[in-house]
Enzyme design. Structure first.
Site, PDB file in Angstrom:
ATOM      1  N   LYS A 114      -5.548   3.445   7.475  1.00  0.00           N
ATOM      2  CA  LYS A 114      -6.691   2.779   8.110  1.00  0.00           C
ATOM      3  C   LYS A 114      -6.345   1.313   8.392  1.00  0.00           C
ATOM      4  O   LYS A 114      -5.523   0.723   7.664  1.00  0.00           O
ATOM      5  CB  LYS A 114      -7.943   2.906   7.235  1.00  0.00           C
ATOM      6  CG  LYS A 114      -7.865   2.141   5.892  1.00  0.00           C
ATOM      7  CD  LYS A 114      -8.298   0.698   6.035  1.00  0.00           C
ATOM      8  CE  LYS A 114      -8.006  -0.132   4.824  1.00  0.00           C
ATOM      9  NZ  LYS A 114      -8.229  -1.570   5.025  1.00  0.00           N
ATOM     10  N   SER A 174      11.783   1.002   7.389  1.00  0.00           N
ATOM     11  CA  SER A 174      11.250  -0.333   7.098  1.00  0.00           C
ATOM     12  C   SER A 174      12.361  -1.356   7.266  1.00  0.00           C
ATOM     13  O   SER A 174      13.498  -1.116   6.846  1.00  0.00           O
ATOM     14  CB  SER A 174      10.701  -0.391   5.668  1.00  0.00           C
ATOM     15  OG  SER A 174      10.353  -1.708   5.315  1.00  0.00           O
ATOM     16  N   ARG A 175      12.021  -2.486   7.858  1.00  0.00           N
ATOM     17  CA  ARG A 175      13.023  -3.539   8.017  1.00  0.00           C
ATOM     18  C   ARG A 175      13.311  -4.252   6.707  1.00  0.00           C
ATOM     19  O   ARG A 175      14.377  -4.836   6.530  1.00  0.00           O
ATOM     20  CB  ARG A 175      12.546  -4.565   9.049  1.00  0.00           C
ATOM     21  CG  ARG A 175      12.474  -4.039  10.470  1.00  0.00           C
ATOM     22  CD  ARG A 175      12.289  -5.181  11.454  1.00  0.00           C
ATOM     23  NE  ARG A 175      11.113  -5.978  11.150  1.00  0.00           N
ATOM     24  CZ  ARG A 175       9.905  -5.729  11.629  1.00  0.00           C
ATOM     25  NH1 ARG A 175       9.714  -4.696  12.433  1.00  0.00           N
ATOM     26  NH2 ARG A 175       8.880  -6.498  11.327  1.00  0.00           N
ATOM     27  N   ILE A 198       0.831  -1.205   0.000  1.00  0.00           N
ATOM     28  CA  ILE A 198       0.000   0.000   0.000  1.00  0.00           C
ATOM     29  C   ILE A 198       0.865   1.253   0.000  1.00  0.00           C
ATOM     30  O   ILE A 198       0.588   2.227  -0.711  1.00  0.00           O
ATOM     31  CB  ILE A 198      -0.956   0.001   1.207  1.00  0.00           C
ATOM     32  CG1 ILE A 198      -1.993  -1.123   1.069  1.00  0.00           C
ATOM     33  CG2 ILE A 198      -1.661   1.340   1.340  1.00  0.00           C
ATOM     34  CD1 ILE A 198      -2.895  -0.981  -0.142  1.00  0.00           C
TER      35      ILE A 198
END
Length: 307
Positions: free
Chosen positions: A89, A35-36, A13
């Site tokens: 969301k 981010s890993r 996303i």
């Protein structure tokens, strides 16, 4: 003023929706990604939010795209660092944690935005305006998709707080609570949960408006072939049908001309306006209905599900 953004969680996303929307929005720039497992070409990369905040003190806002189970701690950290926060969301795993974030953001005088991208689908505003001038008699929601296509191998969605079929279903509820002028209450729910999972793969909800108009919703993650994202609103003056997740509209079977799609660009434009105005926007109505479904629902075990 240009807002410098840091994005946490760089999955599908974030790559497909958030990144191009940020690029296309005036007054915003993506300065860093945490981010890993993934990075964006040409953008500073960090393993986690703490490292990003330490190395990028001039960031104005943090965009949170991780699973809902871990979003509270990240949002709290960002708010305490004085950053505005944009929540993908659903805004959190529970109502109480989102309420705590609202209070904290107000105390620290930063913007908190709980985004509902489906409310920004191209035909939702038009549908809302049409419904506002009529008396609603009945609403039917059919929201079915293939989890193997949209969430392959994502184990978190099947864990407590991962929402299961309500991950897409809450999109329908966000549209429902946007286009109806009256509050919606949940009456009953049936949740089908695979015996090897902790979250439902299908659900049927019975709801009603405060005026008593019945609302039915059917969510299913086992749909193959064409996907179904449809909402029908029967009124005293015709029936409105929203299709394709709010991106097509017909009234009494007559299709209206579609508007250009741009859900995430609209989200970022709204976020920028909120920051400029010093305001927050956190509507918990869709999340509340999901919580009510888990509180009120009857759990029905169903077949084992494997990706």
């Amino acid at each position: 003023m240009t807002l410098s953004l840091g994005l946490v969680g760089f999955g599908k996303i974030a790559r497909d929706q958030h990144l191009p929307a940020i690029v296309a929005t005036d007054g915003m720039t993506l300065s860093a990604v945490a981010s890993r497992n993934a990075s964006a070409p040409g953008i500073a990369h960090y393993q986690d939010l703490d490292a990003m905040l330490a190395a990028e003190p001039t960031l104005d806002a943090i965009i949170l795209c991780q699973p809902p189970q871990v979003r509270f701690d990240a949002a709290r950290t960002a708010i305490l660092a004085g950053k505005h926060v944009f929540l993908e969301k659903p805004p959190g795993a529970t109502l109480s944690e989102v309420e705590a974030l609202v209070a904290l953001a107000a105390d620290k005088r930063v913007t908190l935005y709980a985004s509902w991208h489906s409310r920004h689908a191209s035909c939702v505003a038009q549908a809302k305006a049409w419904v506002a001038e009529r008396s609603v008699r009945r609403v039917e929601i059919v929201w079915k998709e293939d989890v193997r296509h949209w969430h392959p191998g994502q184990a978190w969605i099947w864990e407590p707080g991962g929402f299961g079929v309500f991950d897409p279903g809450i999109n329908a509820l966000s549209i429902l609570t946007e286009i109806l002028p009256d509050p919606v209450r949940l009456i009953d729910a049936m949740l089908e949960t695979p015996v090897n999972r902790q979250a439902p793969i299908a659900a049927r909800l019975a709801m009603a408006t405060s005026g008593g108009a019945p609302i039915s919703a059917e969510f299913d993650w086992r749909q193959t072939g064409p996907q179904s994202w449809d909402i029908s609103v029967e009124t005293d003056d015709g029936t409105l049908c929203l299709g394709h997740g709010g991106n097509s509209l017909s009234i009494d079977g007559k299709a209206l001309p579609p508007s250009p799609e741009g859900e995430y660009r609209s989200l970022y434009a709204h976020f920028g306006a909120l920051v400029t105005a010093g305001q927050s926007d956190v509507d918990m109505a869709p999340l509340r209905l999901v919580a009510d479904a888990f509180l009120r629902g009857r759990n029905c075990p169903t077949d084992t599900f494997e990706d």
